[in-house]
Motif scaffolding. Structure first.
Motif, PDB file in Angstrom:
ATOM      1  N   THR A 217       0.960  -1.197  -0.051  1.00 58.34           N
ATOM      2  CA  THR A 217      -0.010  -0.232   0.260  1.00 58.34           C
ATOM      3  C   THR A 217       0.797   1.329   0.102  1.00 58.34           C
ATOM      4  O   THR A 217       0.488   2.187  -0.640  1.00 58.34           O
ATOM      5  CB  THR A 217      -0.882   0.057   1.210  1.00 58.34           C
ATOM      6  N   MET A 218       1.980   1.138   0.800  1.00 56.30           N
ATOM      7  CA  MET A 218       2.936   2.183   0.905  1.00 56.30           C
ATOM      8  C   MET A 218       3.495   2.690  -0.534  1.00 56.30           C
ATOM      9  O   MET A 218       3.710   3.687  -0.975  1.00 56.30           O
ATOM     10  CB  MET A 218       4.013   2.126   1.971  1.00 56.30           C
TER      11      MET A 218
ATOM     12  N   TYR B 238       0.450   8.886  -5.990  1.00 53.74           N
ATOM     13  CA  TYR B 238       0.225  10.045  -5.142  1.00 53.74           C
ATOM     14  C   TYR B 238       1.415  11.063  -5.132  1.00 53.74           C
ATOM     15  O   TYR B 238       1.372  12.070  -4.598  1.00 53.74           O
ATOM     16  CB  TYR B 238      -0.546  10.094  -3.755  1.00 53.74           C
ATOM     17  N   ASN B 239       2.696  10.106  -5.209  1.00 54.74           N
ATOM     18  CA  ASN B 239       3.964  10.987  -5.083  1.00 54.74           C
ATOM     19  C   ASN B 239       4.195  11.408  -3.669  1.00 54.74           C
ATOM     20  O   ASN B 239       4.413  12.310  -3.196  1.00 54.74           O
ATOM     21  CB  ASN B 239       4.219  12.184  -6.151  1.00 54.74           C
ATOM     22  N   LEU B 240       3.637  10.357  -2.897  1.00 54.02           N
ATOM     23  CA  LEU B 240       3.579  10.775  -1.162  1.00 54.02           C
ATOM     24  C   LEU B 240       4.205   9.527  -0.599  1.00 54.02           C
ATOM     25  O   LEU B 240       3.877   8.258  -0.792  1.00 54.02           O
ATOM     26  CB  LEU B 240       2.151  10.565  -1.204  1.00 54.02           C
ATOM     27  N   TYR B 241       5.331   9.748  -0.088  1.00 49.28           N
ATOM     28  CA  TYR B 241       6.004   8.838   0.757  1.00 49.28           C
ATOM     29  C   TYR B 241       5.375   8.821   2.238  1.00 49.28           C
ATOM     30  O   TYR B 241       5.652   9.998   2.893  1.00 49.28           O
ATOM     31  CB  TYR B 241       7.484   9.128   0.765  1.00 49.28           C
ATOM     32  N   LEU B 242       4.861   7.804   2.675  1.00 48.83           N
ATOM     33  CA  LEU B 242       4.346   7.597   4.018  1.00 48.83           C
ATOM     34  C   LEU B 242       5.189   6.631   4.955  1.00 48.83           C
ATOM     35  O   LEU B 242       5.525   5.638   4.435  1.00 48.83           O
ATOM     36  CB  LEU B 242       2.859   7.137   4.174  1.00 48.83           C
ATOM     37  N   SER B 243       5.468   7.069   6.275  1.00 48.93           N
ATOM     38  CA  SER B 243       6.129   5.849   6.903  1.00 48.93           C
ATOM     39  C   SER B 243       4.618   5.179   7.447  1.00 48.93           C
ATOM     40  O   SER B 243       3.437   5.284   7.006  1.00 48.93           O
ATOM     41  CB  SER B 243       6.451   6.824   8.144  1.00 48.93           C
TER      42      SER B 243
END
Length: 130
Positions: free
Chosen positions: A97-98, A105-110
């Motif tokens: 999912t990450m 989304y060009n979104l890095y999430l921890s």
């Protein structure tokens, strides 16, 4: 917000997979007519099978409709709906999912932030249901 309600909505989304399988099993199929004589099994009630199939498909559709409502209600609703869809409806892992969120989304999430967003998404879903 009660934690029991959060567990209920989480389980409700997890049950999507169970309903999807049930709908696939109950899907009406056209069967060949046996000309050899008596049937070898008990006659099935086609109405009850159709009702069960309809119920199963409706359960799946309710979950998808709630995700669509989440997208329409809030600015970050699309992100929350995507996270819930990937985690519960498609049964993806946290890492997969990450990776998806980073790619689309060009979104890095921890991991922790993803879990917080997932919780917020479940909260939004619960608020929409009430």
């Amino acid at each position: 917000m009660c934690m029991d309600e959060m567990k209920i909505i989480r389980q409700w989304f997890k049950d999507y997979h169970k309903w999807k399988i049930k709908a696939g099993r109950l899907k009406p199929r056209q069967r060949a007519i046996r000309i050899t004589g008596l049937p070898k099994s008990k006659p099935a009630d086609p109405d009850s099978k159709m009702i069960q199939y309809t119920n199963a498909t409706n359960e799946c559709q309710q979950r998808l409709d709630l995700l669509k409502m989440m997208i329409d209600t809030e600015k970050s609703g699309k992100l929350y709906a995507d996270i819930i869809e990937k985690r519960y409806l498609r049964r993806w892992t946290v890492v997969k999912t990450m990776d998806y969120l980073e790619e689309h989304y060009n979104l890095y999430l921890s991991r922790r932030t993803l879990m917080r967003y997932e919780h917020e998404g479940l909260q939004l879903a619960l608020d929409l249901v009430k």
